[in-house]
Design a protein around this motif. Sequence first.
Motif, PDB file in Angstrom:
ATOM      1  N   ILE B  75       0.820  -1.221   0.000  1.00 54.65           N
ATOM      2  CA  ILE B  75       0.000   0.000   0.000  1.00 54.65           C
ATOM      3  C   ILE B  75       0.855   1.272   0.000  1.00 54.65           C
ATOM      4  O   ILE B  75       0.579   2.195  -0.780  1.00 54.65           O
ATOM      5  CB  ILE B  75      -1.003  -0.012   1.184  1.00 54.65           C
ATOM      6  CG1 ILE B  75      -2.080  -1.061   0.921  1.00 54.65           C
ATOM      7  CG2 ILE B  75      -1.670   1.354   1.358  1.00 54.65           C
ATOM      8  CD1 ILE B  75      -3.075  -1.230   2.070  1.00 54.65           C
ATOM      9  N   GLY B 114     -22.020   8.159   9.866  1.00 54.72           N
ATOM     10  CA  GLY B 114     -21.610   7.362  11.024  1.00 54.72           C
ATOM     11  C   GLY B 114     -20.214   6.782  10.915  1.00 54.72           C
ATOM     12  O   GLY B 114     -19.704   6.214  11.860  1.00 54.72           O
ATOM     13  N   LEU B 116     -16.169   7.369  10.094  1.00 51.48           N
ATOM     14  CA  LEU B 116     -15.189   8.457  10.058  1.00 51.48           C
ATOM     15  C   LEU B 116     -13.942   8.098   9.255  1.00 51.48           C
ATOM     16  O   LEU B 116     -12.984   8.860   9.233  1.00 51.48           O
ATOM     17  CB  LEU B 116     -14.781   8.808  11.498  1.00 51.48           C
ATOM     18  CG  LEU B 116     -15.958   9.169  12.411  1.00 51.48           C
ATOM     19  CD1 LEU B 116     -15.538   9.200  13.867  1.00 51.48           C
ATOM     20  CD2 LEU B 116     -16.529  10.524  12.013  1.00 51.48           C
ATOM     21  N   ILE B 119      -9.339   7.113   4.505  1.00 50.81           N
ATOM     22  CA  ILE B 119      -8.095   6.901   3.755  1.00 50.81           C
ATOM     23  C   ILE B 119      -8.360   6.146   2.446  1.00 50.81           C
ATOM     24  O   ILE B 119      -7.875   6.532   1.386  1.00 50.81           O
ATOM     25  CB  ILE B 119      -7.053   6.166   4.630  1.00 50.81           C
ATOM     26  CG1 ILE B 119      -6.492   7.167   5.649  1.00 50.81           C
ATOM     27  CG2 ILE B 119      -5.919   5.592   3.780  1.00 50.81           C
ATOM     28  CD1 ILE B 119      -5.365   6.651   6.491  1.00 50.81           C
ATOM     29  N   ASN B 122      -9.926   8.381  -0.056  1.00 46.85           N
ATOM     30  CA  ASN B 122      -8.962   9.342  -0.592  1.00 46.85           C
ATOM     31  C   ASN B 122      -8.061   8.705  -1.648  1.00 46.85           C
ATOM     32  O   ASN B 122      -7.726   9.339  -2.655  1.00 46.85           O
ATOM     33  CB  ASN B 122      -8.087   9.906   0.538  1.00 46.85           C
ATOM     34  CG  ASN B 122      -8.894  10.731   1.523  1.00 46.85           C
ATOM     35  OD1 ASN B 122     -10.013  11.128   1.226  1.00 46.85           O
ATOM     36  ND2 ASN B 122      -8.335  10.982   2.696  1.00 46.85           N
ATOM     37  N   ILE B 123      -7.690   7.447  -1.402  1.00 45.18           N
ATOM     38  CA  ILE B 123      -6.836   6.748  -2.388  1.00 45.18           C
ATOM     39  C   ILE B 123      -7.589   6.596  -3.711  1.00 45.18           C
ATOM     40  O   ILE B 123      -7.074   6.910  -4.781  1.00 45.18           O
ATOM     41  CB  ILE B 123      -6.430   5.350  -1.854  1.00 45.18           C
ATOM     42  CG1 ILE B 123      -5.521   5.502  -0.630  1.00 45.18           C
ATOM     43  CG2 ILE B 123      -5.739   4.532  -2.942  1.00 45.18           C
ATOM     44  CD1 ILE B 123      -5.290   4.199   0.130  1.00 45.18           C
ATOM     45  N   ILE B 126      -7.846   9.852  -5.688  1.00 46.48           N
ATOM     46  CA  ILE B 126      -6.635  10.238  -6.432  1.00 46.48           C
ATOM     47  C   ILE B 126      -6.451   9.371  -7.672  1.00 46.48           C
ATOM     48  O   ILE B 126      -6.117   9.861  -8.756  1.00 46.48           O
ATOM     49  CB  ILE B 126      -5.394  10.152  -5.512  1.00 46.48           C
ATOM     50  CG1 ILE B 126      -5.449  11.297  -4.507  1.00 46.48           C
ATOM     51  CG2 ILE B 126      -4.104  10.217  -6.326  1.00 46.48           C
ATOM     52  CD1 ILE B 126      -4.186  11.526  -3.735  1.00 46.48           C
ATOM     53  N   LEU B 165     -17.040   0.052   8.358  1.00 43.27           N
ATOM     54  CA  LEU B 165     -17.628  -0.645   9.499  1.00 43.27           C
ATOM     55  C   LEU B 165     -18.870  -1.422   9.081  1.00 43.27           C
ATOM     56  O   LEU B 165     -19.652  -0.945   8.246  1.00 43.27           O
ATOM     57  CB  LEU B 165     -18.032   0.363  10.581  1.00 43.27           C
ATOM     58  CG  LEU B 165     -16.897   1.225  11.145  1.00 43.27           C
ATOM     59  CD1 LEU B 165     -17.471   2.340  11.993  1.00 43.27           C
ATOM     60  CD2 LEU B 165     -15.946   0.382  11.961  1.00 43.27           C
ATOM     61  N   ILE B 166     -19.029  -2.606   9.685  1.00 44.69           N
ATOM     62  CA  ILE B 166     -20.229  -3.401   9.405  1.00 44.69           C
ATOM     63  C   ILE B 166     -21.470  -2.602   9.802  1.00 44.69           C
ATOM     64  O   ILE B 166     -22.496  -2.645   9.132  1.00 44.69           O
ATOM     65  CB  ILE B 166     -20.165  -4.738  10.184  1.00 44.69           C
ATOM     66  CG1 ILE B 166     -19.040  -5.591   9.610  1.00 44.69           C
ATOM     67  CG2 ILE B 166     -21.484  -5.491  10.127  1.00 44.69           C
ATOM     68  CD1 ILE B 166     -18.682  -6.790  10.455  1.00 44.69           C
ATOM     69  N   SER B 167     -21.327  -1.833  10.899  1.00 46.80           N
ATOM     70  CA  SER B 167     -22.491  -1.094  11.388  1.00 46.80           C
ATOM     71  C   SER B 167     -22.878   0.066  10.483  1.00 46.80           C
ATOM     72  O   SER B 167     -24.008   0.525  10.523  1.00 46.80           O
ATOM     73  CB  SER B 167     -22.219  -0.576  12.800  1.00 46.80           C
ATOM     74  OG  SER B 167     -21.062   0.224  12.811  1.00 46.80           O
ATOM     75  N   ALA B 195     -13.733  -2.173   3.538  1.00 45.13           N
ATOM     76  CA  ALA B 195     -13.324  -3.498   4.013  1.00 45.13           C
ATOM     77  C   ALA B 195     -14.471  -4.499   4.220  1.00 45.13           C
ATOM     78  O   ALA B 195     -14.337  -5.652   3.816  1.00 45.13           O
ATOM     79  CB  ALA B 195     -12.523  -3.346   5.295  1.00 45.13           C
TER      80      ALA B 195
END
Lengths: 227, 230
Positions: B75, B114, B116, B119, B122-123, B126, B165-167, B195
């Motif tokens: 990465i 919900g 935050l 990254i 952002n990748i 770009i 997040l799963i939530s 993810a």
Amino acid sequence: MSTRTSTAEVEIEVDKRHVLRRIGYKDDCEPSPRIATLITEYAQLAQQLIKPSYSYVIRNVDMVRKRDVFIGDLVMFRSHVIARLLEQCQQVGAFLVTIGDELEKKTTSLADDGLILESYALDVIGSSAVEKIAELVETEIRKMVSAQGFCISRRFSPGYCDWSIRQQKELFRMIDGGSVGVRLTTGYLMMPQKSISGIVGVGPSCVDIETYNPCRTCNKRNCLGRR
Amino acid sequence: MADDILKLIQENVIQGRITKDDEGFDDGMAGQPGVTELIETALAQKINPQDIISKGLTRGMAIVGEKFEAKQYFIPDMLASAQVVGAAMDILEPHLAGAGAKAKGKIIMATVKGDLHDIGKNIVSILLRGAGYTVKDLGNDIDTSTIVEAVREEKPQFLGLSALLISTMANMADVMQALKDAGLRDKVKVVIGGAPVSEEFAKSIGADGYGADGFGAIRVVESLFNANAA
């Protein structure tokens, strides 16, 4: 009722090898010289930015009924996975660890300046650091309860398995987030983000408790938290 | 001559070198011109900015993607190259309109309510800029209504949604429903990533595509773009 609480600021050393493993560089795989230099530089910066602190409490498990776990009058965990663990335990250790918010402020400002590589490096270093504090607290709880001949389970956090992230609210009834400067958002995320909350089961039945792993009977093969 | 400089730009994207002072992925490159110096030279030589993007930056990033998938790059190496593309686009974008070049399309990016984490988003942003798209990034923890309003006002061809997040991934379904309710669903292609997200989840909420990682997201957007252009 047995209650023990500990809150402290600690010092930890950023472990560069741990950081590189989190990025994906396994032991037989080295980063390019540029990335190695970057990680070294930002590990030094992180050392100035992180303010590690933790709080934990050990309480008796009062009752387990199906998927509900009662701890004192105020706390009720609701999860089959957590209930199956804690029905084998006499006590539960709830913990909260953080590195504070300075590192993530810097991570955000680097990203805002378009420095996403540097931002990413600092973010991973922060994740590694907070994980190290969680390991430290786990070790401290293990040492403490071993004097009674008790063992501890692996760590579980709200959001794992069937334990809803909304149950952070219950966990925060056990630990004072304010004592380490951590608060919950309306979506039950922790601020600062580089914080870890969770529980360990505590009890004398070491084989059952230490080996308890709900992943073995779970079909979610691609789960990020699979252990 | 033009081919030489475009090849050098491509090579410096792969090496992740913005300026002559930067070290590359390989040793011994410091002191040689980086991408920003090479682009200034290319523009002075009247090389078409669109060619600089397609034959220099995009090809360079395609090779970075291959190296990433072959696990030769990790990465941070990919981010170094993406950062080069971002710096290159800062120089090139003002020249694109003058050269009569059209952006491929507009993409709105957001991390859902919900959540935050930004990254990954952002990748992807770009990488999309480097592939010739105009990107408007709304940020993280974005209300469904704000996303829908942005789609209504900006009229993008694509909407990219991220969740770690799963939530919070369930909020992607809310966005899809809100787009339908606003009569905008057929006006924009929705691509999701993050993810906990999967191809199956994307299908279940009616998204048009799923990107497993940054390069996967670009491939999906490119294939939807090409299918639309055909």
